[in-house]
Write an enzyme that holds these catalytic residues in place. Structure first.
Site, mmCIF file in Angstrom:
data_model
loop_
_atom_site.group_PDB
_atom_site.id
_atom_site.type_symbol
_atom_site.label_atom_id
_atom_site.label_comp_id
_atom_site.label_asym_id
_atom_site.label_seq_id
_atom_site.Cartn_x
_atom_site.Cartn_y
_atom_site.Cartn_z
ATOM 1 C CG ASP A 30 -33.738 57.807 7.101
ATOM 2 O OD1 ASP A 30 -33.573 57.040 6.122
ATOM 3 O OD2 ASP A 30 -33.122 57.704 8.181
ATOM 4 C CB THR A 80 -32.807 43.217 7.971
ATOM 5 O OG1 THR A 80 -32.449 43.089 6.586
ATOM 6 C CG2 THR A 80 -34.271 43.562 8.082
ATOM 7 C CE LYS A 200 -33.042 41.135 -1.705
ATOM 8 N NZ LYS A 200 -32.508 41.816 -2.892
ATOM 9 N NE ARG A 207 -23.851 38.690 -7.770
ATOM 10 C CZ ARG A 207 -23.395 38.675 -9.022
ATOM 11 N NH1 ARG A 207 -23.728 37.659 -9.822
ATOM 12 N NH2 ARG A 207 -22.614 39.624 -9.476
ATOM 13 C CG HIS A 238 -20.666 23.262 -20.655
ATOM 14 N ND1 HIS A 238 -22.028 23.374 -20.514
ATOM 15 C CD2 HIS A 238 -20.408 21.934 -20.782
ATOM 16 C CE1 HIS A 238 -22.568 22.161 -20.560
ATOM 17 N NE2 HIS A 238 -21.611 21.281 -20.730
ATOM 18 N N GLY A 251 -18.244 41.498 -0.275
ATOM 19 C CA GLY A 251 -18.669 42.654 0.521
ATOM 20 C C GLY A 251 -20.095 43.053 0.177
ATOM 21 C CB CYS A 254 -27.263 42.245 -0.342
ATOM 22 S SG CYS A 254 -27.856 43.907 -0.303
ATOM 23 C CE LYS A 311 -21.899 46.356 -7.256
ATOM 24 N NZ LYS A 311 -22.964 45.513 -7.796
HETATM 25 N N1 SAJ Z 1 -18.424 39.260 -6.207
HETATM 26 C C1 SAJ Z 1 -17.403 38.341 -6.446
HETATM 27 N N2 SAJ Z 1 -17.494 37.528 -7.542
HETATM 28 C C2 SAJ Z 1 -18.568 37.602 -8.393
HETATM 29 C C3 SAJ Z 1 -19.590 38.541 -8.129
HETATM 30 C C4 SAJ Z 1 -19.498 39.359 -7.026
HETATM 31 O O1 SAJ Z 1 -16.425 38.263 -5.695
HETATM 32 O O2 SAJ Z 1 -18.593 36.866 -9.384
HETATM 33 C C5 SAJ Z 1 -18.349 40.103 -5.003
HETATM 34 C C6 SAJ Z 1 -18.343 41.580 -5.322
HETATM 35 O O3 SAJ Z 1 -17.026 42.049 -5.557
HETATM 36 C C7 SAJ Z 1 -18.932 42.169 -4.043
HETATM 37 C C8 SAJ Z 1 -19.913 41.093 -3.591
HETATM 38 O O4 SAJ Z 1 -19.527 39.897 -4.254
HETATM 39 O O5 SAJ Z 1 -17.932 42.329 -3.061
HETATM 40 C C9 SAJ Z 1 -21.377 41.432 -3.905
HETATM 41 O O6 SAJ Z 1 -21.432 42.053 -5.163
HETATM 42 P P1 SAJ Z 1 -22.665 41.714 -6.156
HETATM 43 O O7 SAJ Z 1 -22.534 42.517 -7.381
HETATM 44 O O8 SAJ Z 1 -22.735 40.260 -6.339
HETATM 45 O O9 SAJ Z 1 -23.954 42.066 -5.323
HETATM 46 P P2 SAJ Z 1 -24.613 43.398 -4.744
HETATM 47 O O10 SAJ Z 1 -24.595 43.263 -3.284
HETATM 48 O O11 SAJ Z 1 -24.068 44.657 -5.320
HETATM 49 O O12 SAJ Z 1 -26.102 43.184 -5.314
HETATM 50 C C10 SAJ Z 1 -26.739 41.946 -5.032
HETATM 51 C C11 SAJ Z 1 -27.514 41.555 -6.284
HETATM 52 N N3 SAJ Z 1 -28.035 40.224 -6.132
HETATM 53 C C12 SAJ Z 1 -27.766 39.295 -7.104
HETATM 54 O O13 SAJ Z 1 -27.062 39.548 -8.050
HETATM 55 C C13 SAJ Z 1 -28.402 37.944 -6.913
HETATM 56 C C14 SAJ Z 1 -28.643 42.534 -6.498
HETATM 57 O O14 SAJ Z 1 -29.448 42.100 -7.588
HETATM 58 C C15 SAJ Z 1 -29.484 42.637 -5.233
HETATM 59 O O15 SAJ Z 1 -30.558 43.554 -5.415
HETATM 60 C C16 SAJ Z 1 -28.600 43.114 -4.097
HETATM 61 O O16 SAJ Z 1 -27.587 42.123 -3.899
HETATM 62 C C17 SAJ Z 1 -29.437 43.265 -2.855
HETATM 63 O O17 SAJ Z 1 -29.646 44.453 -2.470
HETATM 64 O O18 SAJ Z 1 -29.930 42.257 -2.367
#
Ligand code: SAJ
Length: 409
Positions: A30, A80, A200, A207, A238, A251, A254, A311
């Site tokens: 790193d 990235t 990816k 999501r 449902h 936030g 990703c 989160k």
């Molecule tokens: N969030 C919402 N509503 C939801 C789900 C999440 O508002 O129903 C918000 C969360 O509070 C947060 C943001 O979205 O601020 C992202 O949280 P997350 O849990 O959805 O995602 P990450 O960033 O912690 O992880 C995601 C995951 N991708 C998916 O679920 C498709 C994880 O599997 C990936 O590995 C990660 O991104 C990544 O590194 O790409």
């Protein structure tokens, strides 16, 4: 097998330690000297469930380095970021690849794990690695492997989630599949590099689009005077409906970024992806405006923020919606006191929960950490605005307002 992981972040470090646990001799490279100093003291630069225990277990197989060494395999896991024009900044990937290129020998394996614009591995990365005359596929193995581990449960998911593995040719793919099979217990699916890179992005864009649908429902239910959480709970009864949860904004490093890398491929054909980003990015303003209306209604001037992590139950505040929300409240002249039980370093100074409860007149819950579950409030608190549904249906002792329930202000 000696293996070098380039980039020791939320993905690179767990990946390095899992390869070390599988018996590889691992070097972790790193450029962040603070991170390397922590690792050399067998401390971690961030919290992740089980990571310290794993490090303690494998520390004889893992050495943090600030200069690359010859190895049988290189795994590139560098960030990235996104530019202000919502375009992928692949400069870290290019620099990391340029650092690896001189170490390529016959039979070396190079894997890119960073989230990139489709086509990056087989063009940008491949051409840099071939600088010194070795040819990908013929002389060395090259491929792309994405991860899908959820921060907060990374080690378990890195071991047990299915993996998408891709190589520039059959031998590269086989070699890289065998490499990841050293610790991956999920099913390994084979494809080409550009498909793997795209998958990816599709996972995270899926999501983000679904979160934006929940956030749009929030505004519609507010107009109808309905409880959006109840509407979503019942809709999800449902068998083929899975409406996600609304919130104060999206936030993390990703979900809010990756969809742009997909839209970048063809901006004219990605209206839904871009509109979803617009809807999710509108939530911090929607939440701040509502909090201001509440503060005005009650004549309160000090607002306590509960939670700034992006989160619940993580210590990561990257791209958190808390930052634009706090800035908007301060612009309106409110005194904002900020607390989070896990985040250690933040753009705004953090106070204790006791300070919040002693001085804040209004409470805005942004992150539904488990640590907040059983809180009860009293004067000087007058109101609480819940953007996560944490206290829905509970008596918290003061006036309660829930995102997406059409409260009349
Ligand atoms: N969030 C919402 N509503 C939801 C789900 C999440 O508002 O129903 C918000 C969360 O509070 C947060 C943001 O979205 O601020 C992202 O949280 P997350 O849990 O959805 O995602 P990450 O960033 O912690 O992880 C995601 C995951 N991708 C998916 O679920 C498709 C994880 O599997 C990936 O590995 C990660 O991104 C990544 O590194 O790409």
């Amino acid at each position: 097998m000696k293996l070098c992981v380039v980039g020791l972040g939320y993905i690179g470090l767990p990946t390095a330690l899992l390869f070390a646990e599988a018996g590889c001799i691992v070097r972790g490279f790193d450029i962040d000297t603070r991170k390397l100093a922590l690792l050399r003291k067998h401390s971690l630069p961030f919290e992740e469930q089980g990571l310290q225990e794993l490090y303690d277990k494998v520390k004889d197989n893992f050495v943090p380095i600030d200069t690359l060494e010859e190895a049988d395999a290189y795994i590139i896991c560098v960030p990235t970021p996104i530019t202000s024009a919502h375009v992928c900044d692949d400069s870290y990937v290019r620099r990391a690849t340029e650092a690896v290129a001189p170490w390529i020998r016959k039979g070396t394996t190079v894997v890119l794990e960073s989230t990139v614009v489709p086509g990056t591995t087989s063009t940008v990365v491949r051409s840099i690695l071939e600088t010194y005359g070795f040819v990908a596929g013929r002389d060395f193995h090259l491929g792309y492997v994405s991860e899908k581990a959820i921060p907060g449960n990374t080690l378990y998911e890195m071991r047990h989630n299915d993996r998408i593995v891709a190589g520039v040719d059959e031998m590269s793919t086989k070699n890289i599949r065998d490499l990841y099979a050293l610790f991956v217990r999920g099913e390994i699916h084979i494809t080409d590099c550009t498909t793997a890179e795209t998958v990816k992005l599709v996972e995270n864009a899926y999501r983000d689009v679904n979160i934006s649908f929940a956030n749009e429902l929030t505004k519609l239910c507010a107009s109808l005077g309905l409880n959006v959480w109840q509407v979503i709970r019942l809709a999800n009864k449902h068998p083929r409906v899975n409406v996600h949860s609304p919130g104060p904004g999206v936030g993390g490093h990703c979900i809010g970024l990756d969809p742009w890398f997909l839209a970048q491929v063809n901006p004219q054909e990605s209206a839904l992806i871009r509109q979803s980003r617009t809807i999710n990015n509108s939530m911090p303003t929607f939440v701040a405006d509502t909090a201001i209306r509440l503060a005005t209604k009650y004549g309160t001037r000090t607002i306590g923020i509960l939670g700034v992590a992006y989160k619940k139950n993580v210590d990561d505040a990257r791209e958190t919606p808390a930052i634009p929300i706090i800035a908007a409240l301060q612009r309106e002249g409110y005194t904002v006191l900020v607390h989070d039980p896990l985040v250690k370093h933040f753009d705004y100074s953090l106070v204790t929960l006791e300070t919040i409860l002693a001085h804040a007149e209004g409470i805005l819950l942004i992150t539904d950490h488990d640590a907040y579950q059983s809180l009860h409030f009293a004067l000087p608190q007058r109101w609480l605005y819940d953007t996560r549904g944490l206290y829905e249906g509970k008596d918290i002792g003061i006036d309660y307002y829930l995102l997406g329930t059409g409260m009349v202000l």
